[in-house]
Design a protein around this motif. Structure first.
Motif, PDB file in Angstrom:
ATOM      1  N   ASP A   1       1.967   5.417  -3.038  1.00  0.00           N
ATOM      2  CA  ASP A   1       0.691   5.748  -2.388  1.00  0.00           C
ATOM      3  C   ASP A   1      -0.468   4.919  -2.938  1.00  0.00           C
ATOM      4  O   ASP A   1      -1.570   5.433  -3.146  1.00  0.00           O
ATOM      5  CB  ASP A   1       0.374   7.242  -2.540  1.00  0.00           C
ATOM      6  CG  ASP A   1       1.367   8.128  -1.791  1.00  0.00           C
ATOM      7  OD1 ASP A   1       1.831   7.719  -0.704  1.00  0.00           O
ATOM      8  OD2 ASP A   1       1.701   9.211  -2.297  1.00  0.00           O
TER       9      ASP A   1
ATOM     10  N   GLU B   1       0.832  -1.205   0.000  1.00  0.00           N
ATOM     11  CA  GLU B   1       0.000   0.000   0.000  1.00  0.00           C
ATOM     12  C   GLU B   1       0.863   1.251   0.000  1.00  0.00           C
ATOM     13  O   GLU B   1       0.445   2.309  -0.466  1.00  0.00           O
ATOM     14  CB  GLU B   1      -0.977   0.002   1.177  1.00  0.00           C
ATOM     15  CG  GLU B   1      -0.359   0.155   2.561  1.00  0.00           C
ATOM     16  CD  GLU B   1      -1.411   0.336   3.663  1.00  0.00           C
ATOM     17  OE1 GLU B   1      -2.586   0.608   3.336  1.00  0.00           O
ATOM     18  OE2 GLU B   1      -1.057   0.195   4.852  1.00  0.00           O
ATOM     19  N   MET B   2       2.098   1.156   0.504  1.00  0.00           N
ATOM     20  CA  MET B   2       3.000   2.305   0.536  1.00  0.00           C
ATOM     21  C   MET B   2       3.508   2.681  -0.839  1.00  0.00           C
ATOM     22  O   MET B   2       3.737   3.861  -1.131  1.00  0.00           O
ATOM     23  CB  MET B   2       4.200   1.997   1.449  1.00  0.00           C
ATOM     24  CG  MET B   2       5.148   3.166   1.621  1.00  0.00           C
ATOM     25  SD  MET B   2       6.708   2.716   2.419  1.00  0.00           S
ATOM     26  CE  MET B   2       7.613   2.015   1.029  1.00  0.00           C
ATOM     27  N   TYR B   3       3.731   1.720  -1.706  1.00  0.00           N
ATOM     28  CA  TYR B   3       4.395   1.987  -2.983  1.00  0.00           C
ATOM     29  C   TYR B   3       3.562   2.942  -3.835  1.00  0.00           C
ATOM     30  O   TYR B   3       2.431   2.630  -4.230  1.00  0.00           O
ATOM     31  CB  TYR B   3       4.645   0.690  -3.749  1.00  0.00           C
ATOM     32  CG  TYR B   3       5.573  -0.288  -3.068  1.00  0.00           C
ATOM     33  CD1 TYR B   3       6.365   0.081  -1.988  1.00  0.00           C
ATOM     34  CD2 TYR B   3       5.654  -1.610  -3.505  1.00  0.00           C
ATOM     35  CE1 TYR B   3       7.206  -0.827  -1.369  1.00  0.00           C
ATOM     36  CE2 TYR B   3       6.496  -2.525  -2.892  1.00  0.00           C
ATOM     37  CZ  TYR B   3       7.264  -2.123  -1.823  1.00  0.00           C
ATOM     38  OH  TYR B   3       8.090  -3.028  -1.205  1.00  0.00           O
TER      39      TYR B   3
ATOM     40  N   HIS C   1       4.720  -4.345   6.957  1.00  0.00           N
ATOM     41  CA  HIS C   1       5.825  -3.775   6.181  1.00  0.00           C
ATOM     42  C   HIS C   1       7.081  -3.553   7.028  1.00  0.00           C
ATOM     43  O   HIS C   1       8.195  -3.748   6.558  1.00  0.00           O
ATOM     44  CB  HIS C   1       5.393  -2.468   5.525  1.00  0.00           C
ATOM     45  CG  HIS C   1       6.106  -2.170   4.259  1.00  0.00           C
ATOM     46  ND1 HIS C   1       5.555  -1.480   3.215  1.00  0.00           N
ATOM     47  CD2 HIS C   1       7.354  -2.479   3.848  1.00  0.00           C
ATOM     48  CE1 HIS C   1       6.417  -1.369   2.231  1.00  0.00           C
ATOM     49  NE2 HIS C   1       7.530  -1.956   2.591  1.00  0.00           N
TER      50      HIS C   1
ATOM     51  N   TYR D   1       1.009  -0.811   6.072  1.00  0.00           N
ATOM     52  CA  TYR D   1       1.790   0.133   6.870  1.00  0.00           C
ATOM     53  C   TYR D   1       1.748  -0.280   8.343  1.00  0.00           C
ATOM     54  O   TYR D   1       0.713  -0.742   8.837  1.00  0.00           O
ATOM     55  CB  TYR D   1       1.178   1.526   6.780  1.00  0.00           C
ATOM     56  CG  TYR D   1       1.664   2.423   5.675  1.00  0.00           C
ATOM     57  CD1 TYR D   1       2.989   2.830   5.605  1.00  0.00           C
ATOM     58  CD2 TYR D   1       0.766   2.919   4.728  1.00  0.00           C
ATOM     59  CE1 TYR D   1       3.414   3.702   4.612  1.00  0.00           C
ATOM     60  CE2 TYR D   1       1.180   3.793   3.724  1.00  0.00           C
ATOM     61  CZ  TYR D   1       2.505   4.179   3.672  1.00  0.00           C
ATOM     62  OH  TYR D   1       2.924   5.034   2.689  1.00  0.00           O
TER      63      TYR D   1
END
Length: 276
Positions: free
Chosen positions: A48, A44-46, A105, A74
């Motif tokens: 945004d 989910e971080m990549y 993560h 996250y």
């Protein structure tokens, strides 16, 4: 682990960030899928969440049952208040109703016991098939396995490549003893001086020449020579993705491994966990 995890996959860190046209990155992922690389790792971080959306577009039309999709939550979303919502958002972006693997993560302030409880609930509900962790060092893993339900952790994803072998000192021996696979991100090193140094190394080039392959395939074969290691190189180039496949069947001899070890020795003391 409920479903066997492929040894070689495709990473998506730094995809969907505008470095390449979206069509090129989707074509790269599909080239891998068409060549038989069925594991895709995202988070989910990549970008945004845009990397997950990119993967969703790339896998559309493929047989979902033949794919192994991994995403990550996250740390601040890895508790009762947010994990389910984050997971459902990831599933929506990916266009699938389940993940084969869902990873924490990195460690945050949410207690591990709470994260384990949420992961197990998601598994019971059929939203994920397996769960694991990322960027966990030896003490983190010990704490996790001492947590009720923590031994259900199916994988630990850490940075690992020929030029970054710190995990070999005590983390990998601990994981081997507990039957826990390593998922190696950045197995070809990040771009920059370190990667150039690896690719231009006389030892790496000698091994590559002996096998009639490129130096980058030797770097990948080094990571894959461990039977319980999964590699997820990232590329937005279809030709590079297909070239990575050649490393899957590249067997390095004991002498070749010794040559690489002499050029890039493993540390003889505990090292901080590399993350970049």
């Amino acid at each position: 682990m409920n479903t066997p995890m492929p040894r070689l996959g495709m990473g998506t860190w730094h995809l969907a960030e505008g470095r390449h046209p979206e069509t090129q990155e989707i074509a790269a992922l599909r080239a891998g899928l068409d060549a038989g690389i069925t594991l895709i790792d995202t988070a989910e971080m990549y970008a945004d969440g845009r990397a997950e959306s990119l993967v969703g577009r790339a896998i559309a039309g493929y047989d979902r049952s033949r794919l192994f999709i991994v995403s990550k939550v996250y740390p601040h979303n890895a508790g009762r208040r947010h994990l389910r919502r984050s997971l459902e958002a990831s599933l929506k972006r990916l266009g699938t109703d389940y993940l084969d693997m869902y990873l924490l993560h990195w460690r945050g302030s949410v207690p591990l016991a709470e994260t384990v409880e949420c992961m197990e609930q998601a598994k019971d509900d059929g939203l994920i098939r397996n769960w694991g962790v990322s960027n966990f060092d030896t003490n983190d893993m010990r704490e996790l396995f001492a947590t009720p339900g923590g031994e259900a952790c199916a994988v630990n994803q850490d940075l690992y490549h020929l030029g970054s072998r710190g995990v070999e000192y005590d983390l990998l021996p601990w994981m081997d003893a507990h039957g826990l696979p390593l998922m190696a991100y950045c197995p070809l090193a990040q771009a920059g001086t370190l990667r150039r140094g690896l690719l231009e190394s006389p030892a790496v080039r000698t091994v590559a020449s002996d096998h009639g392959v490129e130096p980058i395939q030797v770097l990948l074969a080094f990571v894959l020579h461990r039977p319980d290691t999964i590699a997820i190189p990232c590329s937005g180039n279809a030709e590079h993705v297909r070239a990575n496949l050649q490393a899957r069947d590249l067997k390095l001899s004991a002498d070749e491994l010794a040559l690489l070890d002499q050029a890039f020795p493993a540390p003889t003391s505990k090292q901080p966990l590399d993350m970049e």
